[in-house]
Design a protein around this motif. Structure first.
Motif, PDB file in Angstrom:
ATOM      1  N   UNK A 151      -4.697   2.190 -17.110  1.00 16.47           N
ATOM      2  CA  UNK A 151      -3.479   2.548 -16.387  1.00 16.47           C
ATOM      3  C   UNK A 151      -2.505   1.397 -16.581  1.00 16.47           C
ATOM      4  N   UNK A 152      -1.343   1.674 -17.127  1.00 17.83           N
ATOM      5  CA  UNK A 152      -0.358   0.625 -17.390  1.00 17.83           C
ATOM      6  C   UNK A 152       0.911   0.918 -16.605  1.00 17.83           C
ATOM      7  N   UNK A 153       1.532  -0.108 -16.103  1.00 18.88           N
ATOM      8  CA  UNK A 153       2.794   0.076 -15.391  1.00 18.88           C
ATOM      9  C   UNK A 153       3.572  -1.222 -15.365  1.00 18.88           C
ATOM     10  N   UNK A 154       4.821  -1.104 -15.030  1.00 15.17           N
ATOM     11  CA  UNK A 154       5.658  -2.291 -14.881  1.00 15.17           C
ATOM     12  C   UNK A 154       5.618  -2.740 -13.423  1.00 15.17           C
ATOM     13  N   UNK A 155       5.527  -4.039 -13.244  1.00 18.63           N
ATOM     14  CA  UNK A 155       5.406  -4.608 -11.903  1.00 18.63           C
ATOM     15  C   UNK A 155       6.564  -4.200 -10.976  1.00 18.63           C
ATOM     16  N   UNK A 156       7.720  -3.818 -11.574  1.00 24.08           N
ATOM     17  CA  UNK A 156       8.861  -3.352 -10.780  1.00 24.08           C
ATOM     18  C   UNK A 156       8.486  -2.192  -9.862  1.00 24.08           C
ATOM     19  N   UNK A 157       7.537  -1.375 -10.301  1.00 21.72           N
ATOM     20  CA  UNK A 157       7.185  -0.171  -9.543  1.00 21.72           C
ATOM     21  C   UNK A 157       6.372  -0.493  -8.305  1.00 21.72           C
ATOM     22  N   UNK A 158       5.427  -1.389  -8.444  1.00 22.63           N
ATOM     23  CA  UNK A 158       4.532  -1.607  -7.309  1.00 22.63           C
ATOM     24  C   UNK A 158       3.765  -2.907  -7.443  1.00 22.63           C
ATOM     25  N   UNK A 159       3.197  -3.303  -6.314  1.00 22.48           N
ATOM     26  CA  UNK A 159       2.409  -4.525  -6.269  1.00 22.48           C
ATOM     27  C   UNK A 159       0.922  -4.186  -6.274  1.00 22.48           C
ATOM     28  N   UNK A 160       0.102  -5.213  -6.218  1.00 19.72           N
ATOM     29  CA  UNK A 160      -1.346  -5.046  -6.335  1.00 19.72           C
ATOM     30  C   UNK A 160      -1.941  -4.189  -5.225  1.00 19.72           C
ATOM     31  N   UNK A 161      -1.478  -4.382  -4.031  1.00 25.94           N
ATOM     32  CA  UNK A 161      -1.992  -3.593  -2.906  1.00 25.94           C
ATOM     33  C   UNK A 161      -1.702  -2.111  -3.121  1.00 25.94           C
ATOM     34  N   UNK A 162      -0.500  -1.804  -3.644  1.00 29.90           N
ATOM     35  CA  UNK A 162      -0.145  -0.413  -3.925  1.00 29.90           C
ATOM     36  C   UNK A 162      -1.069   0.185  -4.968  1.00 29.90           C
ATOM     37  N   UNK A 163      -1.416  -0.631  -5.946  1.00 28.23           N
ATOM     38  CA  UNK A 163      -2.311  -0.167  -6.998  1.00 28.23           C
ATOM     39  C   UNK A 163      -3.609   0.336  -6.384  1.00 28.23           C
ATOM     40  N   UNK A 164      -4.081  -0.449  -5.457  1.00 26.72           N
ATOM     41  CA  UNK A 164      -5.309  -0.099  -4.754  1.00 26.72           C
ATOM     42  C   UNK A 164      -5.132   1.209  -3.971  1.00 26.72           C
ATOM     43  N   UNK A 165      -3.984   1.358  -3.259  1.00 27.45           N
ATOM     44  CA  UNK A 165      -3.724   2.595  -2.500  1.00 27.45           C
ATOM     45  C   UNK A 165      -3.736   3.802  -3.433  1.00 27.45           C
ATOM     46  N   UNK A 166      -3.070   3.653  -4.584  1.00 24.02           N
ATOM     47  CA  UNK A 166      -2.951   4.775  -5.509  1.00 24.02           C
ATOM     48  C   UNK A 166      -4.336   5.180  -6.029  1.00 24.02           C
ATOM     49  N   UNK A 167      -5.108   4.181  -6.483  1.00 22.77           N
ATOM     50  CA  UNK A 167      -6.423   4.506  -7.039  1.00 22.77           C
ATOM     51  C   UNK A 167      -7.316   5.160  -5.984  1.00 22.77           C
ATOM     52  N   UNK A 168      -7.260   4.642  -4.787  1.00 23.41           N
ATOM     53  CA  UNK A 168      -8.106   5.198  -3.731  1.00 23.41           C
ATOM     54  C   UNK A 168      -7.724   6.648  -3.463  1.00 23.41           C
ATOM     55  N   UNK A 169      -6.411   6.911  -3.454  1.00 24.49           N
ATOM     56  CA  UNK A 169      -5.956   8.285  -3.219  1.00 24.49           C
ATOM     57  C   UNK A 169      -6.359   9.207  -4.367  1.00 24.49           C
ATOM     58  N   UNK A 170      -6.222   8.707  -5.607  1.00 26.08           N
ATOM     59  CA  UNK A 170      -6.564   9.556  -6.753  1.00 26.08           C
ATOM     60  C   UNK A 170      -8.029   9.995  -6.658  1.00 26.08           C
ATOM     61  N   UNK A 171      -8.903   9.045  -6.346  1.00 25.84           N
ATOM     62  CA  UNK A 171     -10.322   9.414  -6.300  1.00 25.84           C
ATOM     63  C   UNK A 171     -10.649  10.258  -5.064  1.00 25.84           C
ATOM     64  N   UNK A 172      -9.905  10.053  -3.995  1.00 23.33           N
ATOM     65  CA  UNK A 172     -10.116  10.908  -2.815  1.00 23.33           C
ATOM     66  C   UNK A 172      -9.675  12.343  -3.122  1.00 23.33           C
ATOM     67  N   UNK A 173      -8.529  12.469  -3.799  1.00 29.81           N
ATOM     68  CA  UNK A 173      -8.021  13.805  -4.137  1.00 29.81           C
ATOM     69  C   UNK A 173      -8.991  14.504  -5.098  1.00 29.81           C
ATOM     70  N   UNK A 174      -9.495  13.729  -6.038  1.00 34.70           N
ATOM     71  CA  UNK A 174     -10.449  14.267  -7.005  1.00 34.70           C
ATOM     72  C   UNK A 174     -11.715  14.755  -6.289  1.00 34.70           C
ATOM     73  N   UNK A 175     -12.190  13.907  -5.416  1.00 37.83           N
ATOM     74  CA  UNK A 175     -13.411  14.214  -4.666  1.00 37.83           C
ATOM     75  C   UNK A 175     -13.242  15.508  -3.865  1.00 37.83           C
ATOM     76  N   UNK A 176     -12.097  15.657  -3.205  1.00 41.26           N
ATOM     77  CA  UNK A 176     -11.841  16.848  -2.398  1.00 41.26           C
ATOM     78  C   UNK A 176     -11.879  18.097  -3.280  1.00 41.26           C
ATOM     79  N   UNK A 177     -11.209  18.002  -4.413  1.00 40.17           N
ATOM     80  CA  UNK A 177     -11.114  19.144  -5.306  1.00 40.17           C
ATOM     81  C   UNK A 177     -12.482  19.573  -5.842  1.00 40.17           C
ATOM     82  N   UNK A 178     -13.234  18.597  -6.288  1.00 43.07           N
ATOM     83  CA  UNK A 178     -14.555  18.864  -6.846  1.00 43.07           C
ATOM     84  C   UNK A 178     -15.444  19.534  -5.793  1.00 43.07           C
ATOM     85  N   UNK A 179     -15.249  19.149  -4.545  1.00 47.73           N
ATOM     86  CA  UNK A 179     -16.092  19.675  -3.476  1.00 47.73           C
ATOM     87  C   UNK A 179     -15.432  20.818  -2.702  1.00 47.73           C
TER      88      UNK A 179
END
Ligand code: AMP
Ligand code: MG
Length: 921
Positions: free
Chosen positions: A140-168
Motif C-alpha cells: 500500500x503506497x501513499x503520500x504522507x500529505x493524506x494521512x499519518x501513521x495512526x490513520x494508517x492503522x485505522x484504515x487497515x483495521x477497518x479494511x480487515x473488519x469490513x472483510x471479516x464481516x463480509x466473509x461471515x
C-alpha cells in the motif's frame, strides 16, 4: 470552505493545515525526491477472497474523505485540497512465482517509489496485491500529505473488519467518522495568541541549533534516504518498560531522554533540541482518534542536561515539558524557528524522534476472517536529515531514516547502538551524568586497543650519550662549506660543557643558547646537554623584549652564544662563546657529570593566553623516548636530513636528535634560506637530502617551485605543525612518488609528536588523518567531563605516555589546568596533558584532527594564543578593549593577524597605530 455542486465528483474543497502546506511546498520544490513517499508492506496469509478484499477497501475509502483527496496550488495564493466524491479503487493484481517473489517485491518497491505521485491529478495512493503461492503480498503506497501513521492503522483495521464481516455474512456499519475537514476548521479557529510567548519562553537562551549532521559527517556521501533498524529483544523491551513504569513516565519519555543524552554527547552541548512528532489529534475534538487524515505535528523539544541531577527528577521534568508543549504543538515550525531568534536559514534541529504507538500487524485481522498478517513493515521517507522512529511493539524497534548525503550506514548503526546503550545504562544510573553511551567493548576499543603502543625502550638513556655513540668519522652536520664530524662535534661540545661547569652550572639548570642556524648552534646544544644543563633556545631574530622575558623567566645565569649572535655588553647574563676551532685542552679537562634521565634537556617557550609565554621543560627521558619511537614508525633512519625548523620550535627536535642519534648527516640551510625555494632546492640536490620535515604550507612551496631533479633523493617527507590538506597529498603523490609522506601531530608538551600517519599513495579522502598513537604514547578523545568519546564523535585530544612532560616551567596554576590525571573508566589513572585540540577516532583506529577548542592559532608555525596579543594590546594606556583574529588567505604568506581596537580617546588614534606598528612581525 465550500462543497462544490457545479463540479461533479467533488465533495469538498478546503485549505491545507500548516503541516500539510510545509510538506506540499517541499514536494513541489523537489519533485524527484522521494520525501514523504510511504509504503506499507505485509504478507496476508490464509484464503484471501479477492472480491471481498477489494470491496472492503472501497467501503473504507467511502468513509474517509482523506483517502479521496488531491491537491491544487497552481495560480492560487494558497493551495487547496479537493475531496472527490468517488474514486476507482487503485488496486493492481499480479502473480509472482515463489522463487522470485523477493526480487519482484524489491523491484516493485523501488519502481513504485521512483514513479511517485502526481498530487494534482488524483489522490496519491495505490495498492498492489501479489499472489505468491498460497499467500499474498500487499503493498500500500501513499503520500504522507493524506494521512499519518495512526490513520494508517485505522484504515487497515477497518479494511480487515469490513472483510471479516463480509466473509461471515455480517453487515459492517461502524459509526460515521468525523471528516478531516473538521480538524482543518478546528485549527483555523484555534486561538494562537499564546503561541509566541510560550515558544519564546521555551527556547529562551538556547545556545544554538542542535545538528547531528554538523557533529558527524559522512565519510562517503551518497544520495537519497536510507533506513536501518535495531531491534531490542523481548527481555530488553520488558526491562525498559518496567523501568519507565518505576519512574512513572512513559516509554516515549525514556526514549526521548536517551536521545537527548546521545545528542548532548555527539554535539558537545548540555542544552539540546530535537523534533518530536506528536499525534496532533486535539482532545477538544471528540472522536479524533478514529479520524483519518494528516494530524501529526512536529515541535522542538528542548532538553537541558545537568549531570548532577537525579535521573528520576530529570525524566519527570522532560515528560512535563513535553506535555506542556502539546497545547502549542500546532504552531507552524517556521514561526517557532523565528521566535528562537536563530540566524536566518539555520534549522533549529536536524533530528526527529517519532514514537509510533500503534500495532501494524498481528492485531489487525480478526481471527474469524481466516487471515493472518505478518512480516509487516512501513517504509518511510522523511525529509529530515535524520528521523528516529520508535516502534514499541511487539518488541522495541529503533528505526533510523537518514539522508545518505549526510550520514553513512556505519555511523547510523553506531548512533542506534549508542541510543540502545544509553537506554540500558539508565537502569543503573543515579544521576543524569551516570548514563553512558559506550558499552564495555567500545570503551575497551578506544581506550586500550587503539592505544596498544607499549614497546620496550631505554628509559635511563640520555640524549647526548646516544649522539656520542655514533662513528667519529661520519659527518654530523654541514653548513655552507663547513662541516662537522661526530668526533669534532663531541670534542667541541665537551669544551662548551667544560666552560659551563667552570661557571658553576648545576645539573638541570637552564642555559640560554643564542645562535642562528649554524654549526655553533649544534655544538651549543650538545655542549649544554653534556654539562647537564637544559638549553633554552633564543633566536637572535626575536624581539629583544621576548628574549629578555625568556632569560628572566627561565632563570638562566649563563648564555652560550655563537660569535656575533648578540651584543655581549648589553646582555643580562654571563656569556660562554662556542668556539669554532677545536680546543683539546678544555675538552680533555671535561669530566662528565653524573645525572639521570629525569634531568631537563631543553626548555622551549610557547605562547600563553595571559600575555606571558610559558616554558615547557622536556626531560632527557621524554626526548630519548620521542627520538627512539621513530624506529617503530619509520622504515629508515635519516641518511641526510634537511633541518628547516628554527630551534625555538620543538619540530627542530626531529631533525636534530633523530639524525644525530642515528649517525646521519644534518644539512643546515642558511638563515632565511627557506624564503628562497630555488636556493633551498639547490642545497637539497647538492647533498642528496633524503629526509625533511616542514610545515605543510612550506612543503607546498617546495613542491610548487623546486626543480624536481633537486628532490630526487628524497625518501621521507614529514609534514607537521599544521593541518595537512588533501590537496598537498595529491601534489606530493604526483610529483614525488618515490618519497613517503607522513603527517605528524603533537604539542610541545608531549615532546614533538604523539601520533603519525603514513599517507598512502592512493589516499583519496578529504581530510588527512593525523594517524595512530606512536610507540608508548596513548591518545584519548574525551568530552568536557573527561569521558571517552566513541568512534566518530569529536572531543578533546588528551595525551598520555612517555613523551608527556611533568608540567610548565614555574607555572603551577597553568600546570594544574592542563596536566591532569585521567580517571577510570576513561583510562588507567595516569598523568595526561589536555591538548586543547579537537579530534575524533576513525573506525580503523586512526585519528582525525578537527581544529581547536580555544583561540589558539598557528601562524607560519608559530603557536599563538590570541589572548596573549589582546593582553599586550589591552595593556596600552589608550586601549580600552581589543579583539585579535586570524585572517586566513589562500596564499599562506598573506595570512595575517588582524586586531580591532576600542580606544579610550579617539584623538589618540594615530599615536596608537604607530605604537602597534612597533609590535613584533
Ligand atoms: P607546537 O606545540 O608548537 O608543536 O604546536 C602544537 C599544535 O600544533 C597542536 O596542538 C596542534 O594544534 C597543531 N598541530 C601540530 N601538528 C599538527 C598536524 N599534523 N595537524 C594539525 N595540527 C597540528
Ligand atoms: Mg611541535
Amino acid at each position: 470552505m465550500s462543497a462544490s455542486t457545479s463540479n461533479p465528483n467533488v465533495e469538498a474543497i478546503y485549505p491545507l493545515t500548516p503541516g500539510q502546506e510545509g510538506m506540499l511546498f517541499h514536494a513541489i520544490d523537489a519533485p524527484d525526491s522521494a520525501s514523504y513517499f510511504q509504503q506499507y508492506v505485509c504478507m496476508v496469509r490464509g484464503a484471501l477472497d479477492h472480491d471481498a478484499f477489494a470491496h472492503a477497501w472501497r467501503q473504507v475509502i467511502a468513509r474517509h474523505g482523506a483517502l479521496r483527496t488531491q491537491f491544487t496550488w497552481e495560480k492560487r495564493d494558497r493551495p487547496l485540497q479537493i475531496v472527490r466524491q468517488t474514486l476507482d479503487l487503485p488496486l493492481t493484481h499480479v502473480e509472482w512465482a515463489a522463487h522470485e517473489a523477493d526480487a519482484r517485491l524489491a523491484a516493485y518497491l523501488r519502481d513504485d517509489q521512483a514513479r511517485g505521485f502526481e498530487l494534482s491529478k488524483s489522490p496519491p495512493m495505490r495498492l498492489l496485491l501479489a499472489r505468491v503461492g498460497e499467500a499474498h503480498t500487499l503493498v500500500w503506497s501513499w503520500h504522507h500529505l493524506l494521512m499519518d501513521g495512526w490513520s494508517t492503522y485505522c484504515v487497515l483495521r477497518e479494511v480487515f473488519a469490513a472483510y471479516d464481516a463480509q466473509i461471515n455474512g455480517r453487515v459492517w456499519s461502524p459509526p460515521a467518522p468525523r471528516p478531516f475537514r473538521e480538524f482543518v476548521q478546528w485549527l483555523q479557529a484555534r486561538d494562537a495568541t499564546g503561541d509566541e510567548a510560550f515558544w519564546r519562553a521555551e527556547l529562551e537562551g538556547l545556545a544554538g541549533p542542535t545538528t547531528v549532521a554538523g557533529a558527524i559527517r559522512a565519510r562517503a556521501p551518497g544520495s537519497g534516504h536510507a533506513q536501518t533498524v535495531r531491534i531490542c529483544d523481548a527481555g530488553t523491551t520488558q526491562v525498559l518498560k518496567a523501568f519507565a513504569q518505576r519512574q512513572r513516565v512513559t516509554l516515549n519519555t525514556v526514549v526521548q531522554a536517551a536521545w537527548s543524552l546521545v545528542l548532548s554527547r555527539y554535539c558537545a552541548s548540555d542544552d539540546v533540541v530535537f523534533g518530536v512528532t506528536q499525534s496532533g489529534r486535539p482532545a477538544a475534538l471528540p472522536g479524533a482518534e478514529a479520524m483519518v487524515g494528516m494530524f501529526i505535528a512536529s515541535a522542538p523539544l528542548r532538553a537541558r542536561i545537568d549531570a548532577g541531577q537525579p535521573l528520576g527528577a530529570w525524566l519527570a521534568d522532560l515528560q512535563a515539558r513535553a506535555a506542556r508543549m502539546r497545547e502549542f504543538e500546532h504552531t507552524p515550525l517556521a514561526r517557532v524557528q523565528h521566535w528562537a531568534s536563530l540566524p536566518a536559514g539555520r534549522a533549529l534541529f536536524d533530528s526527529l524522534l517519532v514514537f509510533e504507538n500503534y500495532p501494524m500487524d498481528g492485531a489487525l485481522a480478526p481471527a474469524s476472517s481466516g487471515l493472518r498478517i505478518d512480516e509487516a513493515r512501513h517504509i518511510e521517507q522523511s525529509n529530515y536529515p535524520l528521523a528516529i522512529i520508535v516502534v514499541p511493539a511487539p518488541t522495541l524497534q529503533l528505526f533510523a531514516v537518514y539522508d545518505r548525503a549526510l550520514f553513512d550506514a556505519a555511523t547510523i548503526d553506531q548512533l542506534l547502538r549508542h541510543l540502545h546503550t544509553a537506554l540500558l545504562s539508565m537502569q543503573h544510573a543515579a544521576t543524569v551524568g551516570d548514563v553512558d553511551l559506550l558499552d564495555a567493548a567500545e570503551r575497551a576499543q578506544v581506550r586500550d586497543e587503539f592505544n596498544a603502543t607499549a614497546r620496550p625502550w631505554p628509559q635511563q638513556a640520555r640524549a647526548h650519550d646516544l649522539i656520542a655513540a655514533q662513528p667519529a668519522d661520519a659527518i654530523a652536520a654541514v653548513y655552507r662549506d663547513d662541516s662537522l664530524s661526530y668526533g669534532q662535534l663531541d670534542a667541541r661540545a665537551r669544551a662548551v660543557a667544560q666552560a659551563l661547569r667552570a661557571h658553576g652550572l648545576k645539573t638541570g639548570e637552564p642555559v640560554a643558547l643564542c645562535a642562528e642556524r649554524s654549526l655553533e648552534m649544534i655544538v651549543g646544544i650538545v655542549g649544554i646537554l653534556k654539562a647537564g644543563g637544559a638549553y633554552v633556545p633564543l633566536d637572535p631574530a626575536y624581539p629583544r623584549e621576548r628574549l629578555d622575558f625568556m632569560l628572566a623567566d627561565s632563570g638562566a645565569r649563563v648564555t652560550v652564544m655563537a660569535p656575533n649572535a648578540a651584543d655581549e655588553s648589553a646582555w643580562p647574563t654571563s656569556v660562554v662563546y662556542v668556539s669554532t676551532a677545536e680546543s683539546h685542552q678544555e675538552a680533555d679537562a671535561f669530566e662528565a657529570p653524573a645525572f639521570d634521565s629525569d634531568t631537563v634537556a631543553y626548555l622551549i617557550y610557547t605562547s600563553g593566553s595571559t600575555g606571558k609565554p610559558k616554558g615547557v621543560p622536556v626531560q632527557h627521558r621524554n626526548l630519548v623516548h620521542s627520538t627512539l619511537a621513530r624506529e617503530g614508525v619509520y622504515e629508515q633512519a635519516p641518511g641526510c636530513f634537511l633541518l628547516l625548523s628554527s630551534f625555538s620550535f620543538d619540530s627542530s627536535i626531529v631533525g636534530l636528535f633523530w639524525t644525530l642519534c642515528s649517525g646521519g648527516k644534518l644539512v643546515l640551510p642558511e638563515p632565511k634560506q627557506e624564503q628562497d625555494i630555488g636556493a633551498l632546492a639547490d642545497l637539497m640536490g647538492r647533498h642528496h637530502v633524503t629526509h625533511m620535515l616542514a610545515l605543510p604550507s612550506l612543503y607546498r612551496l617546495v613542491l610548487d617551485y623546486a626543480e624536481p631533479a633537486a628532490l630526487a633523493a628524497l625518501r621521507c617527507v614529514i609534514v607537521a605543525g599544521e593541518a595537512c590538506t588533501a590537496d598537498l597529498v595529491q601534489r606530493h603523490t604526483a610529483l614525488l612518488p618515490q618519497a613517503k609522506l607522513y603527517n605528524e601531530y603533537g604539542p610541545t608538551e608531549g615532546t614533538v609528536w604523539s601520533t603519525a600517519y603514513r599517507v598512502p599513495s592512493d589516499f583519496a579522502g578529504n581530510i588527512v588523518p593525523i594517524g595512530r598513537p606512536i610507540p608508548n604514547m596513548r591518545n584519548y578523545v574525551l568530552d568536557a567531563r573527561m569521558r571517552l568519546q566513541p568512534v566518530g564523535v569529536a572531543g578533546e585530544l588528551v595525551i598520555g605516555g612517555a613523551g608527556v612532560v611533568d608540567g610548565y616551567w614555574r607555572r603551577p596554576e597553568l600546570t594544574a589546568e592542563r596536566f591532569v590525571t585521567l580517571a577510570p573508566p576513561a583510562g588507567a589513572a595516569e598523568p595526561v596533558y589536555r591538548t586543547g585540540d579537537m579530534a575524533r577516532w576513525l573506525p580503523d583506529g586512526t585519528l582525525e584532527f578537527l581544529g581547536r577548542i580555544d583561540n589558539q592559532i598557528k601562524l607560519r608555525g608559530y603557536r599563538v594564543e590570541l589572548e596573549e596579543i589582546e593582553g599586550v594590546l589591552n595593556a596600552h594606556p589608550d586601549v580600552r578593549e581589543s579583539v585579535v583574529v586570524l585572517r586566513s588567505q589562500a596564499r599562506v604568506d598573506l595570512t595575517a593577524l588582524e586586531a580591532a581596537l576600542a580606544a579610550l580617546d579617539p584623538a589618540a588614534r594615530d599615536a596608537l597605530l604607530a605604537d602597534i606598528e612597533r609590535l613584533p612581525q
